[in-house]
Enzyme design. Structure first.
Site, short mmCIF file in Angstrom:
data_model
loop_
_atom_site.label_atom_id
_atom_site.label_comp_id
_atom_site.label_asym_id
_atom_site.label_seq_id
_atom_site.Cartn_x
_atom_site.Cartn_y
_atom_site.Cartn_z
N GLU A 289 -11.16 -1.15 -3.94
CA GLU A 289 -10.50 -0.54 -2.79
C GLU A 289 -9.35 0.33 -3.26
O GLU A 289 -9.06 0.46 -4.45
CB GLU A 289 -10.01 -1.61 -1.82
CG GLU A 289 -8.93 -2.51 -2.38
CD GLU A 289 -8.48 -3.58 -1.39
OE1 GLU A 289 -9.15 -3.77 -0.37
OE2 GLU A 289 -7.44 -4.22 -1.65
N ASP B 59 0.83 -1.21 0.00
CA ASP B 59 0.00 0.00 0.00
C ASP B 59 0.86 1.27 0.00
O ASP B 59 0.74 2.12 0.88
CB ASP B 59 -0.95 0.02 1.20
CG ASP B 59 -1.73 -1.27 1.36
OD1 ASP B 59 -2.07 -1.88 0.33
OD2 ASP B 59 -2.00 -1.67 2.51
#
Length: 500
Positions: free
Chosen positions: A222, A51
């Protein structure tokens, strides 16, 4: 001995290999042709980095990624050398709270002159994941105190992760991925904000996983990330499918020109992914990205994570990668295909490049000891081979810290802006060492003690505040990263900065 001209004012602050880079104009050096330009990098740029997020300010890149237990920031002037970036533990949550564990997908944003880190967290149960934010009023996010501002959520108080900020017109919005206690499907929502920590009004769903490529593992949308095209249209690049599958990929949403972000009808979704797995590149599950520009502002780059091997697993972690991208005529990004790992690519335009001195005529003029077993000899330190090491004697009359040293003769006086040092693989890595310079191999001028990072297979750089001209230099390992008393190094060299 000819006097070595070097200013030492900055050396007291040189506590690490990356803590003191030259500032201002480049020094003028005597032309030397026997150099090799270091103008490329390889992916992954970091062996970890799930991420990833990057933001830029004043010539610096600030990076963060999911660490789980805390928020950590990294600062570097060269994003291609992220593995060498200075790190700072920005904020560690107190124990026993709703946000003490599983801190995911942090993002650093500057809003109204203050810094904010958005993240999601829970109390140990994934069903309780919510979004939170901390604030820092220091001009430099690597300094100052981070203050917890609270939960960032709408009135439904449902499961939420991957929050990001959109500035549009005179308003500010948050986008995030949410669902019912973390159960599929995961959708992308947007809501208006009254300040950096407060959502006002209802949330609106602008994307749900409705294509087959968004449903591998689980139906998931997402990691929304804002991207502005050259016409300043708002695009959202998001991740589709489960992050744990090889088919994790990137999709694209687009807000129509002058559209209303809170109107789902003003958003369109591209029917195909815009960035997908490529086995021959060693890119499995590429996703959850961020964006940045080259130092000179002429190139757009994407940073993303992927796995180097298929089939996920706890021993197959996600690592951070970067590559440049272009724009198509319709205003959408062309990310191409994932860059191949281990292959050299051109560094971002505007990075200050180094020219490495060629070592063909170099020699070892002295050393404290060497290990003859497996040819771990002193001259292995300058043989241009990272798989061969100099290791001080340990099988016969072993030597101990800090009684190690090795002297390199460059065969002529060279103008040097810094040193290139590469750790060996495995144990016996050097933690700190001293460096001294000489023109006659008799009288020495110490530059002080420097710290190396505990990483292998990557060049590390000791940058001098001003060019120094000398022929010999001596390395003296002082401490190590383990209890092995016989240190080793893979390679050492010197560099000068490339003139503009």
């Amino acid at each position: 001995m000819e006097k070595i001209m070097i200013k030492l004012g900055c050396l007291l602050a040189l506590l690490s290999v990356v803590s003191c880079e030259k500032m201002g104009e480049l020094n003028i050096v005597i032309p030397q042709d026997n150099v090799v330009l270091e103008d490329s990098f390889i992916n992954p740029i970091l062996p970890r980095g799930a991420d990833p997020w990057v933001t830029q300010k004043n010539g610096k890149y600030y990076f963060t990624y999911t660490q789980g237990s805390k928020l950590v920031l990294y600062e570097t002037g060269r994003i291609s050398e992220l593995a060498l970036a200075k790190s700072h533990d920005a904020w560690i949550p107190p124990a026993g709270t709703a946000y003490s564990k599983n801190l995911w997908a942090p993002e650093l944003h500057e809003i109204n002159g203050k810094w904010y880190i958005y993240f999601s967290a829970d109390n140990g149960s994934n069903a309780n994941h919510r979004m939170y934010v901390v604030e820092n009023d220091s001009p430099n996010p690597m300094e100052g105190e981070w203050i917890f501002k609270g939960k960032v959520g709408d009135a439904t108080n449902q499961w939420a992760i991957d929050g990001t900020i959109l500035h549009y017109g005179n308003d500010m919005y948050m986008l995030w991925s949410g669902g019912n206690a973390g159960a599929p499907p995961q959708d992308i929502f947007i809501a208006k904000m009254s300040d950096p920590w407060t959502i006002v009004g209802p949330k609106v769903r602008i994307a749900t996983p409705n294509y087959p490529w968004e449903k591998f593992g689980n139906p998931i949308n997402e990691g929304p990330q804002i991207l502005r095209n050259p016409a300043n249209d708002v695009l959202v690049v998001y991740s589709g499918s489960g992050y744990w599958v090889d088919n994790y990929c990137l999709g694209l949403l687009r807000l129509k020109t002058n559209g209303d972000p809170m109107n789902p009808a003003d958003w369109t979704k591209k029917a195909e992914p815009v960035f997908s797995m490529l086995a021959e590149s060693g890119a499995y599950g590429p996703g959850h990205n961020g964006f940045f520009q080259s130092p000179d502002g002429t190139e757009d780059w994407i940073i993303y994570h992927a796995r180097s091997l298929p089939n996920g697993g706890s021993n197959n972690g996600r690592n951070a990668r970067i590559q440049a991208f272009q724009w198509l005529a319709d205003g959408t990004p062309n990310f191409g295909v994932p860059a191949k790992i281990g292959q050299a690519y051109k560094r971002p335009s505007g990075e200050l490049l180094r020219e490495l001195h060629v070592k063909d005529d170099w020699s070892i003029s002295g050393f404290s000891s060497e290990e003859v077993v497996n040819n771990r000899l002193a001259n292995r330190l300058i043989d241009n081979n990272l798989s061969s090491y100099w290791i001080t004697r340990y099988s016969n009359n072993p030597t101990n810290y800090p009684d190690h040293w090795i002297t390199i003769d460059m065969n002529q006086e060279l103008d040097v802006d810094g040193f290139v040092i590469t750790q060996k693989n495995g144990d016996r890595k050097v933690k700190t060492l001293t460096i001294a310079l000489s023109n006659d191999n008799t009288s020495w001028q110490s530059l002080g003690e420097f710290e190396l990072l505990n990483i292998e297979g990557r060049n590390q750089y000791v940058a001098l505040p001003n060019s120094a001209r000398f022929r010999y230099f001596k390395l003296n390992p002082v401490t190590g990263y383990d209890n092995q008393q016989q240190p080793g190094l893979a390679e050492v060299s010197t560099f000068r900065y490339k003139s503009p």
